[in-house]
Design an enzyme around this catalytic site. Structure first.
Site, mmCIF file in Angstrom:
data_model
loop_
_atom_site.group_PDB
_atom_site.id
_atom_site.type_symbol
_atom_site.label_atom_id
_atom_site.label_comp_id
_atom_site.label_asym_id
_atom_site.label_seq_id
_atom_site.Cartn_x
_atom_site.Cartn_y
_atom_site.Cartn_z
ATOM 1 N N ASP A 72 -0.469 -8.978 5.585
ATOM 2 C CA ASP A 72 -1.848 -9.219 6.000
ATOM 3 C C ASP A 72 -1.829 -9.352 7.511
ATOM 4 O O ASP A 72 -0.987 -10.054 8.077
ATOM 5 C CB ASP A 72 -2.460 -10.451 5.334
ATOM 6 C CG ASP A 72 -3.981 -10.338 5.326
ATOM 7 O OD1 ASP A 72 -4.493 -9.466 4.607
ATOM 8 O OD2 ASP A 72 -4.655 -11.085 6.068
ATOM 9 N N SER A 73 -2.723 -8.644 8.141
ATOM 10 C CA SER A 73 -2.639 -8.547 9.590
ATOM 11 C C SER A 73 -4.026 -8.406 10.181
ATOM 12 O O SER A 73 -5.007 -8.190 9.461
ATOM 13 C CB SER A 73 -1.747 -7.359 9.976
ATOM 14 O OG SER A 73 -2.080 -6.221 9.215
ATOM 15 N N PHE A 158 -3.326 3.401 14.041
ATOM 16 C CA PHE A 158 -4.522 3.257 13.213
ATOM 17 C C PHE A 158 -5.333 2.056 13.708
ATOM 18 O O PHE A 158 -4.933 1.374 14.655
ATOM 19 C CB PHE A 158 -4.136 3.106 11.731
ATOM 20 C CG PHE A 158 -3.461 1.791 11.390
ATOM 21 C CD1 PHE A 158 -2.114 1.590 11.658
ATOM 22 C CD2 PHE A 158 -4.169 0.752 10.801
ATOM 23 C CE1 PHE A 158 -1.486 0.393 11.348
ATOM 24 C CE2 PHE A 158 -3.551 -0.455 10.469
ATOM 25 C CZ PHE A 158 -2.201 -0.634 10.756
HETATM 26 P P1 ITT Z 1 -4.233 -3.853 2.537
HETATM 27 O O1 ITT Z 1 -5.009 -5.161 2.390
HETATM 28 O O2 ITT Z 1 -4.346 -2.960 1.351
HETATM 29 O O3 ITT Z 1 -2.829 -4.068 2.996
HETATM 30 P P2 ITT Z 1 -5.961 -3.502 4.858
HETATM 31 O O4 ITT Z 1 -6.056 -2.456 5.922
HETATM 32 O O5 ITT Z 1 -7.263 -3.941 4.218
HETATM 33 O O6 ITT Z 1 -4.936 -2.991 3.737
HETATM 34 P P3 ITT Z 1 -5.639 -6.133 6.001
HETATM 35 O O7 ITT Z 1 -6.603 -6.809 5.084
HETATM 36 O O8 ITT Z 1 -4.349 -6.827 6.346
HETATM 37 O O9 ITT Z 1 -5.184 -4.725 5.432
HETATM 38 O O10 ITT Z 1 -6.416 -5.787 7.338
HETATM 39 C C1 ITT Z 1 -5.695 -5.331 8.422
HETATM 40 C C2 ITT Z 1 -6.646 -4.726 9.454
HETATM 41 O O11 ITT Z 1 -6.290 -5.231 10.751
HETATM 42 C C3 ITT Z 1 -6.458 -3.222 9.516
HETATM 43 O O12 ITT Z 1 -7.320 -2.552 8.596
HETATM 44 C C4 ITT Z 1 -6.800 -2.940 10.979
HETATM 45 O O13 ITT Z 1 -8.181 -2.928 11.163
HETATM 46 C C5 ITT Z 1 -6.224 -4.193 11.682
HETATM 47 N N1 ITT Z 1 -4.794 -3.987 12.021
HETATM 48 C C6 ITT Z 1 -3.705 -4.600 11.475
HETATM 49 N N2 ITT Z 1 -2.575 -4.140 12.009
HETATM 50 C C7 ITT Z 1 -2.932 -3.193 12.890
HETATM 51 C C8 ITT Z 1 -2.218 -2.333 13.735
HETATM 52 O O14 ITT Z 1 -0.877 -2.304 13.748
HETATM 53 N N3 ITT Z 1 -2.903 -1.502 14.511
HETATM 54 C C9 ITT Z 1 -4.234 -1.486 14.509
HETATM 55 N N4 ITT Z 1 -5.003 -2.248 13.725
HETATM 56 C C10 ITT Z 1 -4.353 -3.102 12.908
#
Ligand code: ITT
Length: 204
Positions: A72-73, A158
């Site tokens: 989660d990020s 992304f």
């Molecule tokens: P999962 O829950 O299925 O893993 P998700 O994309 O919904 O996919 P998160 O809820 O963790 O995952 O949301 C992470 C969001 O934060 C991601 O969609 C991006 O908008 C941003 N993000 C996280 N890491 C990033 C990165 O390395 N580069 C750019 N944006 C990032």
């Protein structure tokens, strides 16, 4: 070491790509889409990265016999009191897209008149949770400090990558190579903690 199967508990193909680049030498890396028994959408109802990563890792590892690793990020912007934070994926509304998220972020910063780099400080954060059979085995975190541009630059990576310039660099993650991003990123830092932990705790 025999390569065990690790299911990345994510539907985000970009995360799978970045994580597999680091873990593939050590694990047979798969993702939720490879396991039909994993439910389509795991609701992220937590208000921290740790809570949401735990929800994803535990639910996935209940459904399969392999290890599950959830990421989660998100992005925390100082001038926005830490937003978008856990709402990073859907900041621009649902259905979500990186373009809508980036546009909302730029609008919010413009509304505040935050034009100087010092007013546009931000960091990416990543929390990884490793689980097996519904139990959390370990958690790891990583952060990457940087500054946001006034307009997107570059098409690599992304999400918010085209707006984010990591500290000490002049290019965005959208312009830097994936290899460079992985050495600097929140996700890369957390993954290297995971690899260090594995040396002491080899999978059974
Ligand atoms: P999962 O829950 O299925 O893993 P998700 O994309 O919904 O996919 P998160 O809820 O963790 O995952 O949301 C992470 C969001 O934060 C991601 O969609 C991006 O908008 C941003 N993000 C996280 N890491 C990033 C990165 O390395 N580069 C750019 N944006 C990032």
């Amino acid at each position: 070491m025999e390569r065990k199967t690790l299911c990345l508990a994510t539907r985000n193909a970009h995360k799978v790509h970045e994580i597999a680049a680091i873990l593939a030498p050590y694990w047979d890396v798969k993702c939720s889409a490879d396991f039909p028994e994993v439910v389509e959408e795991i609701e992220e109802t937590g208000d921290t990265f740790l809570a949401n990563a735990t929800l994803k890792a535990v639910a996935t590892s209940h459904a399969i016999s392999a290890y599950a690793l959830a990421d989660d990020s998100g992005l925390e912007v100082d001038a926005l009191d830490g937003a978008p934070g856990v709402f990073s994926a859907r900041y621009g509304g649902i259905p979500s897209s990186a373009e809508k998220n980036n546009a909302r972020l730029l609008e919010e910063l413009a509304r505040l008149g935050a034009l100087a780099p010092g007013q546009r400080r931000a960091r990416f954060r990543c929390v990884l949770v490793l689980a097996k059979a519904g139990e959390v085995l370990a958690t790891f975190d990583g952060a990457c400090e940087g500054t946001l541009l006034l307009a997107p630059q570059g098409a690599n990576g992304f999400g918010y990558d085209p707006l984010f310039v990591p500290a000490g660099f002049k290019k965005t993650f959208g312009q830097l190579s994936e290899k460079t991003k992985n050495t600097l990123s929140h996700r890369g830092h957390a993954l290297r903690k995971f690899l260090a932990w594995l040396k002491l705790n080899p999978p059974q």
